[in-house]
Design an enzyme around this catalytic site. Structure first.
Site, PDB file in Angstrom:
ATOM      1  N   LYS A 116       0.839  -1.202   0.000  1.00 16.56           N
ATOM      2  CA  LYS A 116       0.000   0.000   0.000  1.00 16.56           C
ATOM      3  C   LYS A 116       0.874   1.253   0.000  1.00 16.56           C
ATOM      4  O   LYS A 116       0.616   2.200  -0.739  1.00 16.56           O
ATOM      5  CB  LYS A 116      -0.943  -0.002   1.210  1.00 16.56           C
ATOM      6  CG  LYS A 116      -2.096  -0.979   1.010  1.00 16.56           C
ATOM      7  CD  LYS A 116      -2.888  -1.233   2.288  1.00 16.56           C
ATOM      8  CE  LYS A 116      -3.933  -2.329   2.026  1.00 16.56           C
ATOM      9  NZ  LYS A 116      -4.567  -2.837   3.240  1.00 16.56           N
ATOM     10  N   ASP A 173     -11.032   3.235   3.930  1.00 17.92           N
ATOM     11  CA  ASP A 173     -11.432   1.828   3.877  1.00 17.92           C
ATOM     12  C   ASP A 173     -12.956   1.715   3.791  1.00 17.92           C
ATOM     13  O   ASP A 173     -13.481   0.642   3.498  1.00 17.92           O
ATOM     14  CB  ASP A 173     -10.970   1.111   5.162  1.00 17.92           C
ATOM     15  CG  ASP A 173      -9.901   0.069   4.876  1.00 17.92           C
ATOM     16  OD1 ASP A 173      -9.731  -0.291   3.701  1.00 17.92           O
ATOM     17  OD2 ASP A 173      -9.250  -0.373   5.842  1.00 17.92           O
ATOM     18  N   GLN A 177      -4.716  -1.258   9.461  1.00 12.09           N
ATOM     19  CA  GLN A 177      -4.708  -2.622   8.904  1.00 12.09           C
ATOM     20  C   GLN A 177      -5.326  -3.608   9.896  1.00 12.09           C
ATOM     21  O   GLN A 177      -4.940  -3.647  11.067  1.00 12.09           O
ATOM     22  CB  GLN A 177      -3.249  -3.011   8.578  1.00 12.09           C
ATOM     23  CG  GLN A 177      -3.098  -4.352   7.914  1.00 12.09           C
ATOM     24  CD  GLN A 177      -3.678  -4.390   6.497  1.00 12.09           C
ATOM     25  OE1 GLN A 177      -3.462  -3.472   5.700  1.00 12.09           O
ATOM     26  NE2 GLN A 177      -4.427  -5.428   6.189  1.00 12.09           N
TER      27      GLN A 177
END
Ligand code: NAD
Length: 295
Positions: A53, A120, A97
């Site tokens: 990422k 997200d 994460q």
């Protein structure tokens, strides 16, 4: 003949367009959009994801801020970091994460992220906005699946879409996105009866279950479009250390029946990071009161 949907190429195309949008944003605002990624602990898969990422963020011309915290980090410490990132004007997107270590309540952390920076799309406010049809930051994997479906089929209106799986990160938002495109949506899950019969009636099948090759070829309506979200590792063959990666769909059988199908790997996977970058660009524009460029 069945078309193999090339998720890598589609993802590269999105990433190229995002990079163009980043350059324009930079010219206009005088800074690049910024994405902060937080990793707690040293789970090997999460470490790899976070690394990719960060790399993709830089390649798009954005600023990347990676925060690596030890496994024993407390919930308060993580919440304090999230607060700092919420307040940091250089940060447009925040991604924590998952999974998090047991001592940390995932929902509490996700809810602490500023919804305007929630790239997200897991914050309850963004989930709610998506559900009622308002503009929202949308979870990256289903957003990527929708992009592939629209590339393939154009208008999804009136098509019967079967989404297998009802998780908050894939199945449910996928169903909401398809509804917003005027598809007729069926959501199947572990308690669904006669899944093969439902699948045989579907123009679109999105499989997000996490069970290797569960969806068989004879479940697929001839010409249907099949999107395989699953990532499953089979036990290693003799003499090998790592097993093969497969999806939730028995690819070869399903490819004989489908009009188009995503492979695993190389289908949905690459789209997830591309849509994360896309969401960061959208968040940066919205935070500056600008309209985000279309894809
Ligand atoms: P999850 O475990 O949270 O949800 C799985 C869903 O499948 C549940 O809703 C459950 O009801 C349903 N299910 C289980 N058994 C079933 C059965 N026999 N029949 C019908 N439905 C059944 O999983 P998730 O987080 O939604 O992920 C699903 C899969 O997608 C996993 O393989 C995961 O690794 C993969 N995934 C891939 C990406 C990507 O970037 N490609 C991103 C997220 C998840």
């Amino acid at each position: 003949m069945t078309k193999r949907i090339d998720g890598k190429a589609a993802a590269l195309d999105v990433r190229r367009k995002v990079a163009e949008g980043v350059a324009l944003f930079r010219d206009r605002i005088g800074r690049a959009p910024g994405l902060a990624v937080v990793l707690v602990g040293d789970d090997p898969a999460s470490t790899v994801y976070v690394g990719s990422k960060g790399k993709a963020t830089l390649e798009a011309g954005m600023e990347s801020f990676t925060h690596r915290l030890p496994t024993e980090t407390t919930q308060d410490e993580l919440l304090q970091l999230v607060e700092r990132l919420n307040d940091d004007p250089k940060v447009d997107g925040i991604l924590v994460q998952l999974p998090l270590p047991d001592q940390i309540d995932e929902d509490a952390v996700l809810d602490a992220i500023d919804p305007a920076k929630d790239v997200d799309g897991f914050h309850i406010l963004n989930a709610g906005k998506l559900a009622v049809g308002q503009q929202a930051l949308v979870p990256c994997t289903p957003y990527g699946c929708l992009h592939l479906l629209k590339n393939e089929l154009g208008d999804l209106s009136g098509k019967h879409a079967l989404v297998i799986g009802r998780s908050n990160i894939v199945g449910k938002p996928m169903a909401q996105l398809l509804l917003a495109e005027n598809a007729t949506v069926t959501i199947a899950h572990s308690r669904t009866r006669d899944l093969p019969a439902l699948a045989r009636d579907a123009d679109i099948v999105v499989a997000a279950v996490g069970r290797a090759e569960m969806v068989k070829g004879d479940w697929i309506k001839p010409g249907a479009t099949v999107i395989d979200v699953g990532i499953n590792r089979l036990p290693p063959e003799e003499g090998k250390t790592k097993g093969k990666l497969v999806g939730d769909v028995a690819y070869d059988e399903a490819a004989d029946k489908a009009g188009a199908i995503t492979p695993v790997p190389g289908g949905v996977g690459p789209m997830t990071i591309a849509m994360l970058l896309r969401n960061t660009l959208i968040a940066a524009h919205q935070r500056e009161g600008l309209e985000a460029p279309a894809l």
